[in-house]
Design a protein around this motif. Sequence first.
Motif, PDB file in Angstrom:
ATOM      1  N   GLU A 107      57.004  46.636  29.735  1.00  0.00           N
ATOM      2  CA  GLU A 107      56.896  45.442  30.582  1.00  0.00           C
ATOM      3  C   GLU A 107      55.609  44.684  30.281  1.00  0.00           C
ATOM      4  O   GLU A 107      54.537  45.271  30.218  1.00  0.00           O
ATOM      5  CB  GLU A 107      56.935  45.842  32.055  1.00  0.00           C
ATOM      6  N   ARG A 108      55.729  43.371  30.123  1.00  0.00           N
ATOM      7  CA  ARG A 108      54.558  42.570  29.755  1.00  0.00           C
ATOM      8  C   ARG A 108      53.642  42.315  30.953  1.00  0.00           C
ATOM      9  O   ARG A 108      52.423  42.346  30.833  1.00  0.00           O
ATOM     10  CB  ARG A 108      54.999  41.236  29.137  1.00  0.00           C
ATOM     11  N   ARG A 109      54.230  42.051  32.097  1.00  0.00           N
ATOM     12  CA  ARG A 109      53.428  41.788  33.294  1.00  0.00           C
ATOM     13  C   ARG A 109      52.826  43.107  33.788  1.00  0.00           C
ATOM     14  O   ARG A 109      53.546  44.080  34.037  1.00  0.00           O
ATOM     15  CB  ARG A 109      54.290  41.168  34.406  1.00  0.00           C
ATOM     16  N   ILE A 110      51.517  43.156  33.933  1.00  0.00           N
ATOM     17  CA  ILE A 110      50.841  44.371  34.363  1.00  0.00           C
ATOM     18  C   ILE A 110      50.730  44.393  35.884  1.00  0.00           C
ATOM     19  O   ILE A 110      50.194  43.461  36.492  1.00  0.00           O
ATOM     20  CB  ILE A 110      49.440  44.490  33.725  1.00  0.00           C
ATOM     21  N   THR A 111      51.248  45.451  36.485  1.00  0.00           N
ATOM     22  CA  THR A 111      51.208  45.624  37.940  1.00  0.00           C
ATOM     23  C   THR A 111      50.773  47.047  38.263  1.00  0.00           C
ATOM     24  O   THR A 111      50.950  47.958  37.451  1.00  0.00           O
ATOM     25  CB  THR A 111      52.599  45.386  38.563  1.00  0.00           C
ATOM     26  N   PHE A 112      50.201  47.201  39.443  1.00  0.00           N
ATOM     27  CA  PHE A 112      49.770  48.535  39.869  1.00  0.00           C
ATOM     28  C   PHE A 112      50.854  49.151  40.735  1.00  0.00           C
ATOM     29  O   PHE A 112      50.957  48.878  41.933  1.00  0.00           O
ATOM     30  CB  PHE A 112      48.456  48.449  40.642  1.00  0.00           C
ATOM     31  N   GLY A 116      34.130  49.100  39.353  1.00  0.00           N
ATOM     32  CA  GLY A 116      33.880  48.855  40.768  1.00  0.00           C
ATOM     33  C   GLY A 116      34.911  47.951  41.413  1.00  0.00           C
ATOM     34  O   GLY A 116      34.779  47.587  42.591  1.00  0.00           O
ATOM     35  N   ALA A 117      35.947  47.576  40.662  1.00  0.00           N
ATOM     36  CA  ALA A 117      37.025  46.752  41.211  1.00  0.00           C
ATOM     37  C   ALA A 117      38.110  47.647  41.790  1.00  0.00           C
ATOM     38  O   ALA A 117      37.992  48.871  41.803  1.00  0.00           O
ATOM     39  CB  ALA A 117      37.603  45.862  40.110  1.00  0.00           C
ATOM     40  N   THR A 118      39.186  47.047  42.261  1.00  0.00           N
ATOM     41  CA  THR A 118      40.359  47.805  42.683  1.00  0.00           C
ATOM     42  C   THR A 118      41.389  47.775  41.564  1.00  0.00           C
ATOM     43  O   THR A 118      41.382  46.853  40.729  1.00  0.00           O
ATOM     44  CB  THR A 118      40.997  47.207  43.948  1.00  0.00           C
ATOM     45  N   PRO A 119      42.289  48.766  41.511  1.00  0.00           N
ATOM     46  CA  PRO A 119      43.336  48.717  40.479  1.00  0.00           C
ATOM     47  C   PRO A 119      44.176  47.445  40.566  1.00  0.00           C
ATOM     48  O   PRO A 119      44.575  46.877  39.541  1.00  0.00           O
ATOM     49  CB  PRO A 119      44.175  49.961  40.779  1.00  0.00           C
ATOM     50  N   GLU A 120      44.422  46.972  41.775  1.00  0.00           N
ATOM     51  CA  GLU A 120      45.210  45.744  41.960  1.00  0.00           C
ATOM     52  C   GLU A 120      44.494  44.540  41.358  1.00  0.00           C
ATOM     53  O   GLU A 120      45.115  43.672  40.732  1.00  0.00           O
ATOM     54  CB  GLU A 120      45.472  45.504  43.446  1.00  0.00           C
ATOM     55  N   ALA A 121      43.168  44.499  41.529  1.00  0.00           N
ATOM     56  CA  ALA A 121      42.395  43.384  40.974  1.00  0.00           C
ATOM     57  C   ALA A 121      42.394  43.417  39.454  1.00  0.00           C
ATOM     58  O   ALA A 121      42.475  42.360  38.799  1.00  0.00           O
ATOM     59  CB  ALA A 121      40.969  43.424  41.508  1.00  0.00           C
ATOM     60  N   VAL A 122      42.298  44.607  38.881  1.00  0.00           N
ATOM     61  CA  VAL A 122      42.345  44.714  37.421  1.00  0.00           C
ATOM     62  C   VAL A 122      43.713  44.274  36.913  1.00  0.00           C
ATOM     63  O   VAL A 122      43.819  43.556  35.911  1.00  0.00           O
ATOM     64  CB  VAL A 122      42.041  46.157  36.969  1.00  0.00           C
ATOM     65  N   ALA A 123      44.765  44.684  37.595  1.00  0.00           N
ATOM     66  CA  ALA A 123      46.116  44.276  37.201  1.00  0.00           C
ATOM     67  C   ALA A 123      46.257  42.761  37.247  1.00  0.00           C
ATOM     68  O   ALA A 123      46.855  42.145  36.349  1.00  0.00           O
ATOM     69  CB  ALA A 123      47.152  44.939  38.113  1.00  0.00           C
ATOM     70  N   GLU A 124      45.706  42.138  38.270  1.00  0.00           N
ATOM     71  CA  GLU A 124      45.768  40.679  38.396  1.00  0.00           C
ATOM     72  C   GLU A 124      45.002  40.012  37.257  1.00  0.00           C
ATOM     73  O   GLU A 124      45.424  38.983  36.726  1.00  0.00           O
ATOM     74  CB  GLU A 124      45.180  40.260  39.749  1.00  0.00           C
ATOM     75  N   GLU A 125      43.860  40.599  36.876  1.00  0.00           N
ATOM     76  CA  GLU A 125      43.065  40.051  35.765  1.00  0.00           C
ATOM     77  C   GLU A 125      43.849  40.103  34.452  1.00  0.00           C
ATOM     78  O   GLU A 125      43.829  39.154  33.664  1.00  0.00           O
ATOM     79  CB  GLU A 125      41.772  40.842  35.619  1.00  0.00           C
ATOM     80  N   VAL A 126      44.550  41.192  34.211  1.00  0.00           N
ATOM     81  CA  VAL A 126      45.311  41.332  32.969  1.00  0.00           C
ATOM     82  C   VAL A 126      46.548  40.444  32.992  1.00  0.00           C
ATOM     83  O   VAL A 126      46.885  39.799  31.991  1.00  0.00           O
ATOM     84  CB  VAL A 126      45.721  42.802  32.747  1.00  0.00           C
ATOM     85  N   GLY A 153      49.136  39.684  30.106  1.00  0.00           N
ATOM     86  CA  GLY A 153      48.549  40.048  28.819  1.00  0.00           C
ATOM     87  C   GLY A 153      49.146  41.277  28.191  1.00  0.00           C
ATOM     88  O   GLY A 153      48.891  41.574  27.018  1.00  0.00           O
ATOM     89  N   GLY A 154      49.927  42.032  28.961  1.00  0.00           N
ATOM     90  CA  GLY A 154      50.603  43.197  28.419  1.00  0.00           C
ATOM     91  C   GLY A 154      49.671  44.351  28.113  1.00  0.00           C
ATOM     92  O   GLY A 154      48.485  44.361  28.481  1.00  0.00           O
ATOM     93  N   ALA A 155      50.218  45.323  27.386  1.00  0.00           N
ATOM     94  CA  ALA A 155      49.473  46.556  27.116  1.00  0.00           C
ATOM     95  C   ALA A 155      48.232  46.305  26.272  1.00  0.00           C
ATOM     96  O   ALA A 155      47.199  46.957  26.461  1.00  0.00           O
ATOM     97  CB  ALA A 155      50.387  47.562  26.429  1.00  0.00           C
ATOM     98  N   VAL A 156      48.309  45.366  25.325  1.00  0.00           N
ATOM     99  CA  VAL A 156      47.156  45.104  24.451  1.00  0.00           C
ATOM    100  C   VAL A 156      45.975  44.605  25.267  1.00  0.00           C
ATOM    101  O   VAL A 156      44.841  45.090  25.117  1.00  0.00           O
ATOM    102  CB  VAL A 156      47.534  44.087  23.351  1.00  0.00           C
ATOM    103  N   ARG A 157      46.216  43.644  26.142  1.00  0.00           N
ATOM    104  CA  ARG A 157      45.134  43.116  26.975  1.00  0.00           C
ATOM    105  C   ARG A 157      44.641  44.176  27.959  1.00  0.00           C
ATOM    106  O   ARG A 157      43.432  44.314  28.197  1.00  0.00           O
ATOM    107  CB  ARG A 157      45.632  41.879  27.735  1.00  0.00           C
ATOM    108  N   LEU A 158      45.563  44.937  28.535  1.00  0.00           N
ATOM    109  CA  LEU A 158      45.176  45.997  29.473  1.00  0.00           C
ATOM    110  C   LEU A 158      44.233  46.994  28.799  1.00  0.00           C
ATOM    111  O   LEU A 158      43.185  47.345  29.358  1.00  0.00           O
ATOM    112  CB  LEU A 158      46.425  46.723  29.984  1.00  0.00           C
ATOM    113  N   LYS A 159      44.578  47.421  27.596  1.00  0.00           N
ATOM    114  CA  LYS A 159      43.748  48.416  26.916  1.00  0.00           C
ATOM    115  C   LYS A 159      42.387  47.843  26.528  1.00  0.00           C
ATOM    116  O   LYS A 159      41.376  48.561  26.547  1.00  0.00           O
ATOM    117  CB  LYS A 159      44.494  48.965  25.708  1.00  0.00           C
ATOM    118  N   ALA A 160      42.354  46.559  26.213  1.00  0.00           N
ATOM    119  CA  ALA A 160      41.067  45.926  25.912  1.00  0.00           C
ATOM    120  C   ALA A 160      40.171  45.903  27.141  1.00  0.00           C
ATOM    121  O   ALA A 160      38.963  46.171  27.062  1.00  0.00           O
ATOM    122  CB  ALA A 160      41.291  44.511  25.385  1.00  0.00           C
ATOM    123  N   VAL A 161      40.755  45.592  28.301  1.00  0.00           N
ATOM    124  CA  VAL A 161      39.999  45.573  29.555  1.00  0.00           C
ATOM    125  C   VAL A 161      39.496  46.975  29.904  1.00  0.00           C
ATOM    126  O   VAL A 161      38.344  47.153  30.313  1.00  0.00           O
ATOM    127  CB  VAL A 161      40.870  44.993  30.693  1.00  0.00           C
TER     128      VAL A 161
END
Length: 358
Positions: free
Chosen positions: A256-261, A281-291, A294-302
Amino acid sequence: PLENARRRSADLLAEVHADPGRFRVVTGDRPTGPLHLGHLLGTLVNRVALQRDGVEVFVVIADHQVTTDRDDPGDVRGAVRDLLLDNLAAGLEPGPAERGGAAVFVHSAVPALHQVFVLLLGLVTEAELRRNPTVKAEAAAARARPGGHRAVSGLLLTYPVHQAADVLSCRGTLVPVGQDQLPHLEIARTVARRCNERFGGGGPVLVEPEPLLSPVPLLAGTDGRKMSKSAGNSIALRASEDETARLVRSARTDAERRITFEPDRRPEVAALLVTAAACSGATPEAVAEEVGDGGAVRLKAVVTEAVNEHLRPLRRRRRELEGADDHLRSVLAAGAERANEAAGGTVARVLEAMGLGV
C-alpha cells in the motif's frame, strides 16, 4: 498484567521524583552481542534518567550467563567492554555513590552474588522454572542457533533465579525492564517474598523489587518481530549511519502506498512508524501523516534519518571512549567493589535468617 505494570510504573516515577533516595536501581545485560536500539529505548534511557533524578544505579554485565545457552561463549571480555562502552555512551555516569555515580560490574568479579544465587535456589520449584516464558524462548533459540545447546542446561533452567540474585543481592528496589522481562522479575519478587515469609517472620530479609517499564517497553525489529540480538533484526547502537540505512531498507513493509498507523492490519509498517516516533519524539500517527503517499521508500528514509539523528550523540561519545582502556578497567573495578560490599551484606543477612553459618 501489562496495563497494571504500566500504571504502577507511572506511580513509581512520581514517587521517584518526590524522594529519589528511597530507591536503588539494579539492572543489566548479557554480553552476548552488541546492544541495539531496543535496549536503548527499553532500558538504557531509564537507567540514565533515573540516575539523573538522583537514584542510585547498579548495572551488572552478566558474563557468567553467557554460557547458559551456548557451547562457545566467544570473546566474552571484548563483549563486556562493548557493553560498558554502550552504557557510558548512552549517558550513564560511573563514580562513587556519594557523588551519585553508577556502579557497573561483571558477574565474575562478585563472588558473594553467586552465594546468594545458591541460597535462593531452594525457594523455587523446577516446575516454576520450566514454565517461565523466557526460559522456553531462550531454550528454543539455543536449539536453532549453530553452537547452541540442544538440551536445556542447568544454568539456563535457573536463569531467572540468577537474575533474581543480581537484583536481590544488591538490594535493588527498581528494575527498568522491557515487557518481555516482566516474568523474570516476578521470579525475583516471589523469591524475596518466600524468603521473608519462611525465614524472616514476614520481616524484610530481602527487598521485593518492582519493575519499571519504559515508554517503549517492546520495540519491533526490521522483520516485524521483537528486536533481538539473536534474531538478526536489530539496529546496533554502534552501527554506522550507512549500516543503519541498509538495515532499515531491508525492513518488511507492504504494497500500500498510503502510509497509515494500523498496528493490527499493518504490523510491519506500524513497527517502522513506532521506531521513528520513539527516536523523534513525535507520535506514530504524526510520522504516518508526514510520509503520506510517499510509500515504503519515503517511510524508510524518514525512519533512517530519525534513528541516525537520535544515535549521533551516543555514537560520538562512544568513539571518544574507545581508547580509554585504563578508565574502563577502573570503572569495572570500582563497580565490583561496591557490588561486593552490597552482596556481602545480603549473604550475611540471609545466612542469619536461615540459621546457617557460624
